[in-house]
Scaffold this active site. Structure first.
Site, short mmCIF file in Angstrom:
data_model
loop_
_atom_site.label_atom_id
_atom_site.label_comp_id
_atom_site.label_asym_id
_atom_site.label_seq_id
_atom_site.Cartn_x
_atom_site.Cartn_y
_atom_site.Cartn_z
N GLU A 1 7.85 1.24 14.82
CA GLU A 1 8.64 1.94 13.81
C GLU A 1 8.56 3.43 14.12
O GLU A 1 7.60 3.90 14.73
CB GLU A 1 8.09 1.65 12.40
N CYS B 1 -3.45 0.56 6.90
CA CYS B 1 -3.54 -0.36 8.04
C CYS B 1 -4.24 0.24 9.24
O CYS B 1 -4.93 -0.45 9.98
CB CYS B 1 -2.15 -0.82 8.43
N GLU C 1 4.63 -5.07 11.90
CA GLU C 1 3.64 -4.01 11.66
C GLU C 1 2.49 -4.64 10.90
O GLU C 1 2.57 -4.85 9.69
CB GLU C 1 4.27 -2.87 10.85
N ASN D 1 0.81 -1.23 0.00
CA ASN D 1 0.00 0.00 0.00
C ASN D 1 0.84 1.28 0.00
O ASN D 1 0.46 2.27 -0.60
CB ASN D 1 -1.00 0.00 1.16
P1 NDP Z 1 0.80 -9.76 3.15
O1 NDP Z 1 0.88 -10.23 4.54
O2 NDP Z 1 0.03 -10.57 2.18
O3 NDP Z 1 2.25 -9.59 2.52
C1 NDP Z 1 3.23 -8.78 3.11
C2 NDP Z 1 4.60 -9.17 2.58
O4 NDP Z 1 4.94 -10.47 3.04
C3 NDP Z 1 4.68 -9.23 1.08
O5 NDP Z 1 5.95 -8.77 0.66
C4 NDP Z 1 4.51 -10.71 0.81
O6 NDP Z 1 5.01 -11.12 -0.43
C5 NDP Z 1 5.29 -11.30 1.95
N1 NDP Z 1 4.97 -12.68 2.33
C6 NDP Z 1 3.85 -13.39 2.06
N2 NDP Z 1 3.92 -14.61 2.66
C7 NDP Z 1 5.10 -14.66 3.32
C8 NDP Z 1 5.76 -15.63 4.14
N3 NDP Z 1 5.18 -16.81 4.41
N4 NDP Z 1 6.97 -15.34 4.67
C9 NDP Z 1 7.55 -14.14 4.45
N5 NDP Z 1 6.98 -13.18 3.68
C10 NDP Z 1 5.77 -13.42 3.13
O7 NDP Z 1 0.23 -8.26 3.25
P2 NDP Z 1 -0.22 -7.33 2.04
O8 NDP Z 1 0.96 -7.08 1.16
O9 NDP Z 1 -1.47 -7.88 1.47
O10 NDP Z 1 -0.53 -5.96 2.80
C11 NDP Z 1 -1.73 -5.67 3.41
C12 NDP Z 1 -1.64 -5.92 4.90
O11 NDP Z 1 -0.56 -5.17 5.45
C13 NDP Z 1 -2.87 -5.47 5.66
O12 NDP Z 1 -3.22 -6.44 6.62
C14 NDP Z 1 -2.41 -4.20 6.35
O13 NDP Z 1 -3.14 -3.91 7.52
C15 NDP Z 1 -0.97 -4.51 6.63
N6 NDP Z 1 -0.20 -3.28 6.80
C16 NDP Z 1 0.24 -2.94 8.06
C17 NDP Z 1 0.92 -1.74 8.27
C18 NDP Z 1 1.42 -1.36 9.63
O14 NDP Z 1 2.28 -0.49 9.72
N7 NDP Z 1 0.93 -1.92 10.70
C19 NDP Z 1 1.18 -0.82 7.16
C20 NDP Z 1 0.71 -1.29 5.89
C21 NDP Z 1 0.04 -2.48 5.72
P3 NDP Z 1 4.10 -10.96 -1.77
O15 NDP Z 1 3.09 -9.89 -1.55
O16 NDP Z 1 5.07 -10.59 -2.80
O17 NDP Z 1 3.46 -12.28 -1.95
#
Ligand code: NDP
Length: 487
Positions: free
Chosen positions: A461, A282, A248, A151
């Site tokens: 963070e 998020c 996060e 995002n």
């Molecule tokens: P995901 O959890 O689907 O993915 C996050 C990252 O983890 C991506 O780079 C993904 O790769 C990678 N990933 C997926 N599976 C694994 C694994 N088993 N081991 C290690 N890495 C893995 O989240 P989204 O990208 O869909 O983002 C949305 C989510 O992020 C929402 O829940 C949102 O609330 C949260 N978020 C939290 C924030 C915070 O600061 N608290 C800020 C922004 C978002 P790939 O996508 O390439 O498959």
């Protein structure tokens, strides 16, 4: 027309993989493939670790002020290239240009600047122990890894690299497979600013590449941004080598609007906290609890402003303030939640459908959606949707609404709107959330620590404390007197 193919960025330059495996990147607003990216195969992974080890030796031996100077140069370059970088974020994420142009690059640069400033100020302690004494050193951890969500791709890369590099670590960063380009641009900028090769490497790919990072014995810490479920897998995997973790994760944050609130301000906060970045934030306040005395006024103004002021369309058009969701899959997921909301008895105040704006007819848009007549047990009130879907609920008792707001396994953010200063603090102190706002929503300056309570995260963070999460304390006892020994 051929599209560009981007390689992984290792040891200060692009490096071709050996498998030849690539993935395609689509612009969410047009459904067109705009470029391809090479996956980080075993060859790239080994090279990333090898160069990070070499980079760490050079970087960690530099004085904090030398590191700071290089990071500040990168900040200047980031700001100078604001528009180029903002355009990448718009094309990759589908978010409006009018947001990316003033938020994404700026808030990323701010955090690197903040930690660059703090780095030379980090000091150890010294304490006498009789004639002997001890002192402590704040030492970097070694090689850290960052895994990002889609995002705020560049902002996340900056928020992880800023403190990690300022503290003297090397960082291997994996952006989301949905938004891979801006992290590479950041790597180029760091290199141009004088960062030694290998100190910031970018590896590309999906979950498998993330998993490799969590398992690699050479990596000391994982800083992860993503969903709660993925976060649990990352923590479990990182436990195999007892890595430090910063998590996060997601949320389902409440906003409480009391009957003495400035209702128009509260509506502004609710709209910002549900429709900015088309709802993909998020900390969004997706559960809006409104006091029964101002409920009608609140939803009337909310409906009018949502229907009149939101302009969906081509995200590059500076007049557009509402963009496309990240992917077709995500659009389908958000639409499924809307169907579940209707099926479980919530009433649609506005929205509730996919959109095909004339200027971006093939984009993955979902109309800004507001549900009323919601109850706490509904799926749309309990689960993170990560799209432009707001649930409005009614309350009439302060203690009861606090209990309802806290009745969730997540605790990322919360907000309160009231003119009563005592109530504002009394209520916010009882809300189980790490990031809170009073008569405001969403602002997050570099100085302010952010992170979640409960299952929304581990660690923080930004803010001073984050630098401690990227260092370890070495205690050194110095003997000045003769050793007393019974042997
Ligand atoms: P995901 O959890 O689907 O993915 C996050 C990252 O983890 C991506 O780079 C993904 O790769 C990678 N990933 C997926 N599976 C694994 C694994 N088993 N081991 C290690 N890495 C893995 O989240 P989204 O990208 O869909 O983002 C949305 C989510 O992020 C929402 O829940 C949102 O609330 C949260 N978020 C939290 C924030 C915070 O600061 N608290 C800020 C922004 C978002 P790939 O996508 O390439 O498959």
């Amino acid at each position: 027309m051929t599209t560009p193919v981007y390689q992984n960025f290792i040891n200060g330059q692009f490096l071709a993989n050996q498998s030849g495996e690539t993935f395609a990147l689509k612009n969410p607003a047009t459904d067109e493939v705009i470029y391809h990216v090479e996956v980080a195969d075993g060859f790239i992974q080994n090279a990333a670790i090898k160069s990070a080890k070499q980079g760490f030796v050079i970087w960690s031996a530099m004085t904090p002020i030398e590191r700071s100077r290089i990071l500040l140069k990168a900040v200047t370059l980031l700001r100078a290239r604001n528009d180029e970088l903002a355009k990448i974020e718009v094309l990759d994420t589908g978010k409006p240009w009018q947001e990316a142009e003033c938020v994404d690059v700026q808030t990323g640069a701010d955090v690197i600047e903040y930690f660059a400033g703090l780095a030379p100020a980090q000091v150890g302690q010294q304490q006498m122990a009789g004639e002997d004494f001890y002192y402590t050193r704040k030492e970097p951890l070694g090689i850290c890894a960052g895994i990002g969500a889609w995002n705020y791709p560049l902002q996340i890369a900056c928020w992880k690299s800023g403190p990690a590099l300022a503290a003297g670590n090397a960082l291997i960063f994996k952006p989301s497979e949905e938004t891979p380009l801006s992290a590479i641009k950041l790597a180029e900028i760091f290199t141009e600013a004088g960062l030694p090769a290998g100190v910031f490497n970018v590896v590309q790919g999906a979950a498998a590449v993330g998993q490799w990072l969590t398992q690699s014995p050479d990596i000391e810490k994982i800083s992860f941004t993503g969903e709660v479920g993925t976060g649990k897998k990352v923590v479990a995997s990182a436990a195999s080598s007892l890595k430090a973790v910063t998590m996060e994760l997601g949320g389902k944050s409440p906003l409480l609007v009391f009957d003495d609130a400035d209702v128009s301000q509260a509506v502004s906060a609710a709209m910002l906290g549900n429709f900015y970045t088309q709802g993909e934030i998020c900390t969004n306040c997706t559960r809006i609890y409104v006091h029964k005395n101002v409920y009608q006024q609140f939803i009337d103004e909310l409906k009018t402003r949502t229907e009149q002021n939101i302009i969906p369309g081509d995200p590059l058009d500076p007049k557009v303030n509402f963009g496309a969701l990240i992917s077709k899959n995500h659009q389908d997921l958000v639409m499924r939640y809307i169907e579940i909301g209707i099926a479980e008895g919530a009433t649609l105040l506005t929205g509730g459908k996919a959109l095909n704006p004339a200027s971006a007819p093939n984009g993955y848009f979902v109309a800004p959606t507001v549900f009323i007549d919601c109850s706490d047990d509904m799926t749309i009130v309990k689960e993170e949707i990560f799209g432009p879907v707001m649930s409005v609920l009614v309350f009439d008792d302060e203690d009861d609404v606090i209990r309802r707001a806290n009745d969730t396994h997540v605790g990322l953010a919360a907000g309160v709107f009231t003119q009563d200063i005592k109530r504002a603090h009394r209520v916010i102190h009882q809300l189980q959330a790490g990031i809170c706002w009073i008569n405001s929503y969403g602002n997050s300056p570099a100085e302010m620590p952010v992170g979640g309570y409960k299952q929304s995260g581990i660690g923080r963070e930004n803010g001073i404390e984050t630098l401690d999460h990227y260092t370890q304390t070495k205690s050194i006892y110095v003997g000045m007197s003769n050793i007393e020994s019974p042997f």
